[in-house]
Design a protein around this motif. Structure first.
Motif, PDB file in Angstrom:
ATOM      1  N   ALA A  57     -17.069  25.106  17.178  1.00  0.00           N
ATOM      2  CA  ALA A  57     -16.169  26.381  17.239  1.00  0.00           C
ATOM      3  C   ALA A  57     -15.618  26.333  15.695  1.00  0.00           C
ATOM      4  O   ALA A  57     -14.509  27.027  15.520  1.00  0.00           O
ATOM      5  N   LEU A 102     -18.602  29.985  15.122  1.00  0.00           N
ATOM      6  CA  LEU A 102     -17.866  31.288  15.338  1.00  0.00           C
ATOM      7  C   LEU A 102     -18.577  32.654  14.867  1.00  0.00           C
ATOM      8  O   LEU A 102     -18.638  33.483  15.770  1.00  0.00           O
ATOM      9  N   HIS A 136     -20.069  35.630  17.039  1.00  0.00           N
ATOM     10  CA  HIS A 136     -19.857  37.051  16.873  1.00  0.00           C
ATOM     11  C   HIS A 136     -21.233  37.730  16.359  1.00  0.00           C
ATOM     12  O   HIS A 136     -21.141  38.966  17.128  1.00  0.00           O
ATOM     13  N   THR A 169     -11.706  31.102   9.827  1.00  0.00           N
ATOM     14  CA  THR A 169     -11.730  30.612  11.079  1.00  0.00           C
ATOM     15  C   THR A 169     -10.747  31.327  12.259  1.00  0.00           C
ATOM     16  O   THR A 169     -10.958  31.810  13.352  1.00  0.00           O
ATOM     17  N   LEU A 219     -12.069  34.962  12.954  1.00  0.00           N
ATOM     18  CA  LEU A 219     -12.934  34.784  14.054  1.00  0.00           C
ATOM     19  C   LEU A 219     -12.558  34.598  15.508  1.00  0.00           C
ATOM     20  O   LEU A 219     -12.728  35.019  16.409  1.00  0.00           O
ATOM     21  N   MET A 220     -11.397  33.457  15.251  1.00  0.00           N
ATOM     22  CA  MET A 220     -11.018  33.115  16.688  1.00  0.00           C
ATOM     23  C   MET A 220     -10.179  34.175  17.259  1.00  0.00           C
ATOM     24  O   MET A 220     -10.229  34.409  18.718  1.00  0.00           O
ATOM     25  N   ALA A 280     -12.160  36.778  19.017  1.00  0.00           N
ATOM     26  CA  ALA A 280     -13.203  36.447  20.102  1.00  0.00           C
ATOM     27  C   ALA A 280     -12.695  37.086  21.497  1.00  0.00           C
ATOM     28  O   ALA A 280     -13.790  37.663  22.241  1.00  0.00           O
ATOM     29  N   ILE A 291     -15.215  30.806  24.494  1.00  0.00           N
ATOM     30  CA  ILE A 291     -15.176  29.746  23.699  1.00  0.00           C
ATOM     31  C   ILE A 291     -14.717  28.815  24.702  1.00  0.00           C
ATOM     32  O   ILE A 291     -13.511  28.897  25.114  1.00  0.00           O
TER      33      ILE A 291
END
Length: 389
Positions: free
Chosen positions: A10, A15, A19, A105, A108-109, A112, A119
């Motif tokens: 991840a 990630l 997506h 990052t 993107l996290m 999610a 994840i």
């Protein structure tokens, strides 16, 4: 559990891929060995090519990047007291974006949950099974329980030390590696950059780099021997060395401050072939490593993700099996070009322990040629901003 695609890792590559696939309605599960805070704590790259920024924009996740990132239309090569500016926008019509990998990052996290990207963090003992069959599966442990996920495809985005590459049998694998005889000692500090553009410096005492993460956070590096110890480099000594190697103009504008983070990273060039075996595809650091000199690590992972997402979307949405079959060759063609540029720039800007007077004169001649040649600067610029996909 069953899914169409299981992504191992991840980080930004995993990630980003997750997506892109979810945006097309493809079932995806991302499996990560570490906790979210640990993933965000990794200090990595900060220069994004157009390929990377375009993928973030395609997902509708580029707003903070454009608001807080720093567009750069050039950078400098330094040799002694001379700064050679490479005007990448004038030479290519493109810019790069300074925006930390940590921030990519984070974007993107945080997106999610609302986009349905599942994840699984803190997954231990991850192992891939039967990847060359029609019924591959992955197992992992969490909270003392072993779980299994059946998927049609696995995407290994789990870095150099992850389990994905190990699932490719040695009988079909070929690894190419060059380990460099030095590392980069880096310091991150909440101080303004010494220059509004990056400076890559070749000095008698070794390489140095002046970079940044924002207008108030700077990232600097110096070349050091592989056996160097962090304890031998208190902040004052490191700042003094940076001022010497970067030259008088950078030194005059340098603001010193306490280190937020300080580390030594070894340098290597590494390529693993093939990047596809059976139902497993590799992307990012699981398949290749570049020395950071050319700012290619994250961007090369993003180009892998572009090719891989197109292949899987073609397979699931349009029934194009050939797209998956051709992923490795297509990705590797770009990988080797990026490896070449990073290797070439590393050779040009660093002092090698076994280098002699002839090697040094070749570096000087090359820098002189670059300083006076529009063609040479164009070649560097088009590689720096990223070759076309």
């Amino acid at each position: 559990m069953k899914t169409q695609v299981a992504i191992i890792g991840a980080g930004p590559a995993g990630l980003l891929l997750g997506h892109l696939l979810r945006a097309e309605g493809i079932e995806v599960v991302v499996i990560e060995r570490a906790a979210p805070d640990y993933v965000l704590g990794r200090i990595r790259a900060g220069v994004l090519e157009r390929t990377t920024t375009d993928l973030m924009d395609r997902l509708g996740l580029g707003a903070r990047m454009h608001a807080e990132g720093l567009p750069h239309d050039g950078f400098h090569l330094a040799d002694g007291e001379r700064l050679i500016r490479i005007d990448i926008e004038a030479l290519t019509g493109k810019k790069v974006m300074v925006y930390g990998q940590t921030e990519v990052t984070r974007d993107l996290m945080e997106a999610a949950p609302e986009r349905g990207l599942e994840i699984i963090y803190e997954a231990g003992d991850v192992a891939l099974h039967a990847v060359d069959s029609d019924a591959p599966y992955v197992t992992y442990s969490k909270d003392g329980v072993t779980y299994r996920i059946d998927a049609q495809f696995f995407c290994g985005c789990d870095g150099f030390h992850g389990p994905s590459r190990k699932a490719v049998p040695a009988s079909v694998a070929k690894a190419y590696e060059k380990v460099y005889p030095f590392g980069w000692l880096g310091i991150l500090a909440d101080v303004p950059p010494c220059h509004h553009e990056l400076i890559y410096a070749n000095h008698d005492r070794g390489f140095a780099l002046a970079s940044m993460r924002s207008e108030s956070r700077s990232r600097y590096y110096i070349q050091v021997p592989l056996d160097e110890k962090i304890e031998e480099w208190p902040d004052d000594r490191l700042w003094d060395e940076l001022a010497t190697r970067l030259g008088p103009e950078a030194a005059a504008n340098m603001t010193r401050g306490p280190a937020l983070e300080k580390s030594i990273a070894p340098l290597r060039s590494f390529v693993f072939e093939p990047m596809r075996y059976g139902r497993l595809m590799l992307a990012g650091d699981s398949a290749h490593i570049v020395p950071p000199t050319g700012a290619k690590g994250l961007n090369l992972a993003a180009s892998d993700v572009h090719y891989l997402s197109e292949a899987l979307i073609g397979y699931f949405k349009r029934g194009y099996a050939d797209a998956v079959a051709g992923y490795s060759d297509k990705a590797l063609a770009r990988v080797w070009k990026s490896e070449r540029f990073s290797w070439q720039l590393t050779k040009l800007m660093h002092r090698f322990p076994d280098g002699d007077a002839f090697d040094r004169r070749m570096q000087v001649a090359e820098l002189d040629y670059i300083a006076s040649s529009h063609a040479a600067q164009t070649t560097i610029a088009e590689n720096y901003v990223g070759l076309s996909l």
